[in-house]
Design an enzyme around this catalytic site. Structure first.
Site, PDB file in Angstrom:
ATOM      1  N   HIS A  98       0.695  -1.667  -0.055  1.00 44.27           N
ATOM      2  CA  HIS A  98       0.249  -0.153   0.174  1.00 44.27           C
ATOM      3  C   HIS A  98       0.699   1.347   0.284  1.00 44.27           C
ATOM      4  O   HIS A  98       0.616   2.831  -0.088  1.00 44.27           O
ATOM      5  CB  HIS A  98      -0.734   0.151   1.126  1.00 44.27           C
ATOM      6  CG  HIS A  98      -2.665   0.906   0.731  1.00 44.27           C
ATOM      7  ND1 HIS A  98      -3.501   0.261   1.755  1.00 44.27           N
ATOM      8  CD2 HIS A  98      -2.353   1.421  -0.394  1.00 44.27           C
ATOM      9  CE1 HIS A  98      -3.817   1.093   1.178  1.00 44.27           C
ATOM     10  NE2 HIS A  98      -4.584   1.416   0.323  1.00 44.27           N
ATOM     11  N   ASP A 134      -9.892  -0.232   3.610  1.00 45.44           N
ATOM     12  CA  ASP A 134      -8.306  -1.063   4.258  1.00 45.44           C
ATOM     13  C   ASP A 134      -8.562  -1.659   5.323  1.00 45.44           C
ATOM     14  O   ASP A 134      -9.707  -0.440   7.050  1.00 45.44           O
ATOM     15  CB  ASP A 134      -7.360   0.129   5.015  1.00 45.44           C
ATOM     16  CG  ASP A 134      -5.912  -0.218   5.008  1.00 45.44           C
ATOM     17  OD1 ASP A 134      -5.904  -1.290   5.056  1.00 45.44           O
ATOM     18  OD2 ASP A 134      -5.442   0.533   4.166  1.00 45.44           O
ATOM     19  N   HIS A 154      -6.246  -0.381   8.215  1.00 46.46           N
ATOM     20  CA  HIS A 154      -6.046   0.309   9.111  1.00 46.46           C
ATOM     21  C   HIS A 154      -5.935   1.418   8.239  1.00 46.46           C
ATOM     22  O   HIS A 154      -6.280   1.697   7.339  1.00 46.46           O
ATOM     23  CB  HIS A 154      -4.626  -0.194   8.613  1.00 46.46           C
ATOM     24  CG  HIS A 154      -4.087  -1.749   9.040  1.00 46.46           C
ATOM     25  ND1 HIS A 154      -4.046  -2.696   7.841  1.00 46.46           N
ATOM     26  CD2 HIS A 154      -3.300  -2.247  10.106  1.00 46.46           C
ATOM     27  CE1 HIS A 154      -3.722  -3.342   8.604  1.00 46.46           C
ATOM     28  NE2 HIS A 154      -3.644  -3.808   9.618  1.00 46.46           N
ATOM     29  N   ASP A 165      -3.348   3.622   7.908  1.00 42.99           N
ATOM     30  CA  ASP A 165      -1.872   4.391   7.309  1.00 42.99           C
ATOM     31  C   ASP A 165      -1.453   5.668   7.387  1.00 42.99           C
ATOM     32  O   ASP A 165      -1.285   6.214   6.732  1.00 42.99           O
ATOM     33  CB  ASP A 165      -2.301   3.479   6.153  1.00 42.99           C
ATOM     34  CG  ASP A 165      -2.287   1.950   5.859  1.00 42.99           C
ATOM     35  OD1 ASP A 165      -1.887   1.797   6.882  1.00 42.99           O
ATOM     36  OD2 ASP A 165      -2.609   1.954   4.802  1.00 42.99           O
ATOM     37  N   ASP A 206      -7.125  -2.076  -0.175  1.00 42.66           N
ATOM     38  CA  ASP A 206      -6.335  -3.096   0.290  1.00 42.66           C
ATOM     39  C   ASP A 206      -7.308  -5.022   0.890  1.00 42.66           C
ATOM     40  O   ASP A 206      -8.313  -4.440   1.018  1.00 42.66           O
ATOM     41  CB  ASP A 206      -5.507  -2.390   1.641  1.00 42.66           C
ATOM     42  CG  ASP A 206      -4.865  -3.083   2.239  1.00 42.66           C
ATOM     43  OD1 ASP A 206      -4.576  -4.306   2.486  1.00 42.66           O
ATOM     44  OD2 ASP A 206      -3.711  -2.195   3.337  1.00 42.66           O
ATOM     45  N   GLU A 217      -1.975  -5.004  -1.410  1.00 42.67           N
ATOM     46  CA  GLU A 217      -1.751  -6.007  -0.521  1.00 42.67           C
ATOM     47  C   GLU A 217      -1.985  -7.748  -0.762  1.00 42.67           C
ATOM     48  O   GLU A 217      -2.696  -8.286   0.290  1.00 42.67           O
ATOM     49  CB  GLU A 217      -2.285  -5.296   0.675  1.00 42.67           C
ATOM     50  CG  GLU A 217      -1.582  -4.391   1.170  1.00 42.67           C
ATOM     51  CD  GLU A 217      -0.013  -4.052   1.748  1.00 42.67           C
ATOM     52  OE1 GLU A 217       0.400  -5.635   2.182  1.00 42.67           O
ATOM     53  OE2 GLU A 217       0.514  -3.494   2.403  1.00 42.67           O
TER      54      GLU A 217
END
Length: 302
Positions: free
Chosen positions: A97, A124, A126, A128, A227, A272
């Protein structure tokens, strides 16, 4: 006829686990180009970009592989910018990513030139939003949003023509369920809009996506940064940083279909996918199904 440019970026240079570099070919094996053509799109596979190998070194000043990440993102930026200039829809096949730095910076520059509003939907587990000062690992795949907001190392910010490719109001996060302690404070300080799994559990995906898309209009360019660890690892085992409790298959289908309903999708990252951890390419095949929905495939004509 809409033309989709497939751009492979086979690297795991920003990740914590090896294997994401095989993601582009996993998507090809899963029939991504054929699925889009069957749905009426012209598809041009630009092949795989080239870049430095993963040196697999320890962090330096809180960040791993900065020169290699910069080189890969420059290649992505140039390829996405070229596709946009040709009027194509760039579909970046990662790779990890960290590559969103290059792709979204190119999209942001194009949107400024065309005076369009950019909306990024970040799917996602996460957020990030780490930086080199707070990242527990130094892996840059946990930092792309911070870089795009103008808070990364100098080598990774300012590519769109402004220090920040995005402002906080231009990005919405969906499916979040794993946030580092210092990241939580950064999210609050930056005023980011995060629809975590509790929000989806309480309100449902339909209500969540209605909130995400409520101000999208004819002058909006939607970029989806997908992702695959957004999904529950029961559904998508082939990811490097899987987190239990993600959206179900049907919830993610609804998310994609509602984005498609806007008619404003302009660019995509699919990242990912880690075939080394997958089961019979299941995760890449799921990704292809969701991408089809994102481009308008549905059970009935709507």
């Amino acid at each position: 006829m809409t033309t989709v440019s497939l751009i492979g970026a086979p690297t795991d240079v920003g990740a914590s686990v090896r294997g994401a570099g095989m993601g582009p070919d996993a998507l090809r094996v899963a029939g991504l180009a054929e699925a889009l053509r069957a749905h009426g799109f012209q598809v041009i596979d630009r092949g795989n970009l080239s870049g430095p190998p993963n040196p697999w070194q320890l962090p330096v000043h809180g960040i791993r592989h900065l020169p290699e990440v910069t080189a890969w993102n420059r290649a992505v930026f140039d390829a996405v910018a070229t596709a946009l200039a040709m009027g194509h829809v760039p579909l970046l096949m990662g790779g990890d990513h960290c590559l969103a730095i290059g792709s979204i910076s190119a999209v942001a520059r194009q949107c400024r030139q065309e005076q369009k509003n950019l909306r990024v939907v970040w799917l996602d587990a996460h957020t990030d939003v780490n930086t080199e000062a707070i990242s527990p690992s130094g892996n840059i795949h946990g930092m792309p949003v911070a870089c795009l907001l103008g808070y990364g190392p100098p080598d990774l910010v300012g590519w769109s023509g402004e220090r920040a490719a995005l402002d906080a109001g231009s990005i919405d996060f969906v499916g979040i369920r794993s946030v580092d302690a210092d990241e939580k404070q950064a999210i609050r300080q930056l005023g980011l809009q995060v629809f975590d799994m509790r929000h989806i559990d309480e309100h449902g995906m339909r209500y969540t996506m209605t909130e995400v898309l409520q101000d999208v209009d004819e002058n909006t360019h939607i970029h989806v940064s997908f992702d695959l660890d957004c999904l529950d690892p029961i559904e998508a085992p082939g990811v490097g940083t899987g987190v239990r409790g993600g959206p179900t298959y049907r919830e993610m289908q609804l998310c994609m279909e509602m984005i498609a309903d806007t008619g404003r999708i302009g660019s995509i990252d699919v990242v990912e996918i880690n075939p080394a951890l997958d089961v019979r390419n299941r995760t890449a095949e799921l990704a292809v199904e969701f991408i089809r929905s994102l481009f308008g495939a549905s059970t009935l004509a709507r």
